[in-house]
Design a protein around this motif. Sequence first.
Motif, PDB file in Angstrom:
ATOM      1  N   ALA A 219       0.832  -1.206   0.000  1.00 45.98           N
ATOM      2  CA  ALA A 219       0.000   0.000   0.000  1.00 45.98           C
ATOM      3  C   ALA A 219       0.862   1.249   0.000  1.00 45.98           C
ATOM      4  CB  ALA A 219      -0.925  -0.017   1.211  1.00 45.98           C
ATOM      5  N   VAL A 220       1.948   1.222   0.756  1.00 49.70           N
ATOM      6  CA  VAL A 220       2.856   2.367   0.792  1.00 49.70           C
ATOM      7  C   VAL A 220       3.544   2.548  -0.562  1.00 49.70           C
ATOM      8  CG1 VAL A 220       4.923   3.329   1.866  1.00 49.70           C
ATOM      9  CG2 VAL A 220       3.195   2.183   3.268  1.00 49.70           C
ATOM     10  N   ALA A 221       4.038   1.437  -1.135  1.00 50.68           N
ATOM     11  CA  ALA A 221       4.734   1.513  -2.420  1.00 50.68           C
ATOM     12  C   ALA A 221       3.822   2.031  -3.518  1.00 50.68           C
ATOM     13  CB  ALA A 221       5.280   0.132  -2.788  1.00 50.68           C
ATOM     14  N   GLU A 222       2.569   1.563  -3.543  1.00 50.64           N
ATOM     15  CA  GLU A 222       1.623   2.046  -4.555  1.00 50.64           C
ATOM     16  C   GLU A 222       1.257   3.510  -4.317  1.00 50.64           C
ATOM     17  OE1 GLU A 222      -1.578  -0.721  -4.232  1.00 50.64           O
ATOM     18  OE2 GLU A 222      -0.743  -2.090  -5.738  1.00 50.64           O
ATOM     19  N   ALA A 223       1.230   3.902  -3.057  1.00 49.35           N
ATOM     20  CA  ALA A 223       0.882   5.290  -2.746  1.00 49.35           C
ATOM     21  C   ALA A 223       1.946   6.259  -3.256  1.00 49.35           C
ATOM     22  CB  ALA A 223       0.685   5.470  -1.251  1.00 49.35           C
ATOM     23  N   ILE A 224       3.208   5.852  -3.227  1.00 44.62           N
ATOM     24  CA  ILE A 224       4.289   6.740  -3.690  1.00 44.62           C
ATOM     25  C   ILE A 224       4.694   6.421  -5.122  1.00 44.62           C
ATOM     26  CG2 ILE A 224       5.134   7.058  -1.348  1.00 44.62           C
ATOM     27  CD1 ILE A 224       7.391   5.115  -1.984  1.00 44.62           C
ATOM     28  N   GLY A 225       3.993   5.430  -5.736  1.00 43.16           N
ATOM     29  CA  GLY A 225       4.279   5.090  -7.135  1.00 43.16           C
ATOM     30  C   GLY A 225       5.584   4.365  -7.334  1.00 43.16           C
ATOM     31  N   LEU A 226       6.020   3.636  -6.341  1.00 42.85           N
ATOM     32  CA  LEU A 226       7.291   2.904  -6.437  1.00 42.85           C
ATOM     33  C   LEU A 226       7.020   1.483  -6.913  1.00 42.85           C
ATOM     34  CD1 LEU A 226      10.364   2.994  -5.911  1.00 42.85           C
ATOM     35  CD2 LEU A 226       9.887   2.167  -3.592  1.00 42.85           C
ATOM     36  N   GLU A 227       7.310   1.207  -8.205  1.00 44.87           N
ATOM     37  CA  GLU A 227       7.094  -0.134  -8.752  1.00 44.87           C
ATOM     38  C   GLU A 227       8.328  -1.016  -8.588  1.00 44.87           C
ATOM     39  OE1 GLU A 227       5.874   0.069 -12.782  1.00 44.87           O
ATOM     40  OE2 GLU A 227       3.898   0.925 -12.320  1.00 44.87           O
ATOM     41  N   ASN A 228       9.523  -0.410  -8.741  1.00 48.41           N
ATOM     42  CA  ASN A 228      10.772  -1.174  -8.637  1.00 48.41           C
ATOM     43  C   ASN A 228      11.651  -0.564  -7.551  1.00 48.41           C
ATOM     44  OD1 ASN A 228      10.272  -2.929 -10.950  1.00 48.41           O
ATOM     45  ND2 ASN A 228      10.535  -1.055 -12.196  1.00 48.41           N
ATOM     46  N   PRO A 229      12.534  -1.362  -6.988  1.00 43.70           N
ATOM     47  CA  PRO A 229      13.426  -0.823  -5.962  1.00 43.70           C
ATOM     48  C   PRO A 229      14.251   0.319  -6.549  1.00 43.70           C
ATOM     49  CG  PRO A 229      13.550  -3.211  -6.035  1.00 43.70           C
ATOM     50  CD  PRO A 229      12.770  -2.783  -7.245  1.00 43.70           C
ATOM     51  N   PRO A 230      14.535   1.341  -5.783  1.00 42.92           N
ATOM     52  CA  PRO A 230      15.345   2.448  -6.288  1.00 42.92           C
ATOM     53  C   PRO A 230      16.780   2.011  -6.548  1.00 42.92           C
ATOM     54  CG  PRO A 230      14.996   2.667  -3.931  1.00 42.92           C
ATOM     55  CD  PRO A 230      14.126   1.542  -4.390  1.00 42.92           C
ATOM     56  N   ILE A 231      17.395   2.624  -7.570  1.00 40.88           N
ATOM     57  CA  ILE A 231      18.785   2.292  -7.908  1.00 40.88           C
ATOM     58  C   ILE A 231      19.686   3.231  -7.131  1.00 40.88           C
ATOM     59  CG2 ILE A 231      20.490   2.175  -9.748  1.00 40.88           C
ATOM     60  CD1 ILE A 231      18.208   1.630 -11.688  1.00 40.88           C
ATOM     61  N   ILE A 232      20.427   2.695  -6.245  1.00 44.84           N
ATOM     62  CA  ILE A 232      21.327   3.475  -5.399  1.00 44.84           C
ATOM     63  C   ILE A 232      22.715   2.892  -5.561  1.00 44.84           C
ATOM     64  CG2 ILE A 232      21.830   4.263  -3.053  1.00 44.84           C
ATOM     65  CD1 ILE A 232      18.878   3.792  -2.407  1.00 44.84           C
ATOM     66  N   SER A 233      23.663   3.725  -5.920  1.00 45.59           N
ATOM     67  CA  SER A 233      25.022   3.243  -6.161  1.00 45.59           C
ATOM     68  C   SER A 233      25.859   3.347  -4.890  1.00 45.59           C
ATOM     69  CB  SER A 233      25.676   4.069  -7.283  1.00 45.59           C
ATOM     70  OG  SER A 233      25.720   5.433  -6.920  1.00 45.59           O
ATOM     71  N   GLY A 234      26.945   2.620  -4.913  1.00 46.47           N
ATOM     72  CA  GLY A 234      27.902   2.721  -3.809  1.00 46.47           C
ATOM     73  C   GLY A 234      27.493   1.877  -2.609  1.00 46.47           C
ATOM     74  N   ASN A 235      28.175   2.200  -1.524  1.00 50.70           N
ATOM     75  CA  ASN A 235      27.931   1.449  -0.290  1.00 50.70           C
ATOM     76  C   ASN A 235      26.526   1.660   0.230  1.00 50.70           C
ATOM     77  OD1 ASN A 235      30.539   0.494  -0.323  1.00 50.70           O
ATOM     78  ND2 ASN A 235      31.336   2.213   0.924  1.00 50.70           N
ATOM     79  N   LEU A 236      25.908   2.778  -0.065  1.00 48.10           N
ATOM     80  CA  LEU A 236      24.568   3.048   0.400  1.00 48.10           C
ATOM     81  C   LEU A 236      23.559   2.073  -0.162  1.00 48.10           C
ATOM     82  CD1 LEU A 236      22.786   4.888   2.075  1.00 48.10           C
ATOM     83  CD2 LEU A 236      22.502   6.378   0.048  1.00 48.10           C
ATOM     84  N   SER A 237      23.839   1.577  -1.405  1.00 49.67           N
ATOM     85  CA  SER A 237      22.955   0.583  -2.026  1.00 49.67           C
ATOM     86  C   SER A 237      22.910  -0.693  -1.199  1.00 49.67           C
ATOM     87  CB  SER A 237      23.422   0.277  -3.453  1.00 49.67           C
ATOM     88  OG  SER A 237      22.661  -0.770  -4.016  1.00 49.67           O
ATOM     89  N   ALA A 238      24.069  -1.166  -0.751  1.00 51.95           N
ATOM     90  CA  ALA A 238      24.124  -2.398   0.054  1.00 51.95           C
ATOM     91  C   ALA A 238      23.431  -2.207   1.385  1.00 51.95           C
ATOM     92  CB  ALA A 238      25.573  -2.816   0.268  1.00 51.95           C
ATOM     93  N   GLU A 239      23.596  -1.012   1.975  1.00 50.19           N
ATOM     94  CA  GLU A 239      22.986  -0.762   3.276  1.00 50.19           C
ATOM     95  C   GLU A 239      21.472  -0.699   3.173  1.00 50.19           C
ATOM     96  OE1 GLU A 239      24.683   2.743   4.808  1.00 50.19           O
ATOM     97  OE2 GLU A 239      26.721   1.941   4.966  1.00 50.19           O
ATOM     98  N   VAL A 240      20.960  -0.018   2.148  1.00 50.15           N
ATOM     99  CA  VAL A 240      19.522   0.091   1.975  1.00 50.15           C
ATOM    100  C   VAL A 240      18.913  -1.259   1.638  1.00 50.15           C
ATOM    101  CG1 VAL A 240      17.696   1.138   0.579  1.00 50.15           C
ATOM    102  CG2 VAL A 240      19.615   2.525   1.327  1.00 50.15           C
TER     103      VAL A 240
END
Length: 352
Positions: A219-240
């Motif tokens: 419900a949260v993902a559809e509310a913000i329109g997030l269909e796919n996981p966000p692409i985050i580069s670097g070490n932050l990607s692994a942490e998220v």
Amino acid sequence: MANTPASTPRTDETDLFELVAALWTQKLLIFSVALVGVLAAATYAFLSKPVYEARVYLQPPTMNDIADFNYGRTFGAELAPFTIKDVYDVFTRNLQSESLRRAFFNQVYLPSLSPSERSGSQDLLYSNFLKLLTIGLPTKEQPDRYSVVAKGEDPARAVVWVKDFAARAGAAAEEEMISNITREAEVRARNLGQQITTLQEAQNQIRQDSITRLREALAVAEAIGLENPPIISGNLSAEVSADMDGQLTYMRGSKALKAEIHNLETRKSNDPFIGQLRELQNKQSFYKDLQVNPDTVSVYRQDGPIEQPDRPIKPKKDLIMLLGLFLGCVLGFMIALVRRSFERRGYIKAYS
């Protein structure tokens, strides 16, 4: 007065000689009565029905005899193994049980009697039976050896009786042991089944909880329109990515969340996801199928063969005839003494 003490021994000596002489004159009477006593004893000894005795000795079983009782029972398992003493105690308890004696009395002893003999008092018949079939207890020299003794007029029947009685005691003990083992296995299987059911119910509840959490994240993902996981580069990607549970579950995206919800809802069984389930199911299956074949176990050993007796224990003919001779002689002497007494009083004429 001085001669009085000396005259007493002579008088006693004279009386003794007279008594011996009187008895000697009646030696034919004494011999006849003694002969009658011997003949009466011989008649009783040879006309009495002989009684034979058969005996079987019983000892504890070996470890090989009780091996199948301990199938699946080890010191590290839930069920402790049986010892030789455990098994033999069950046998000796059945061997001495009143129920076994009563069953043997009704099924074997009574049918061996004639209709006229069976018509008597049952208590008296049972009392006689207990004298004919006895259990020999252990001694200090043989602390573990019991015996079964049967007495009867037929030596072959006595042998059959001791074999049959020991076999019945063994069968009853084996049945009791197998019944106890089966009952223990049933209880253990039921306990394991309860553990399995509890784990399955708990896993089902966990799945329902997971579906609920995923639906909220969807419900949260559809509310913000997030269909796919966000692409985050670097070490932050692994942490998220590592924290995409709990409050960040929605960051997996609506597509992934829908797929995961669909997978959980259509899952046919939770069993593959329960860690200890297969081990518990294997144990439960073992206890459910646990059986002991009576042909592969034994609760006692027979010590030596059972030989058919060829010499009766009663009557003891030699002893009876000696006793008859002794009593005949005693009676003959008593009659001779009474006769001498009557002769001295003049009631009967003395021997010349």
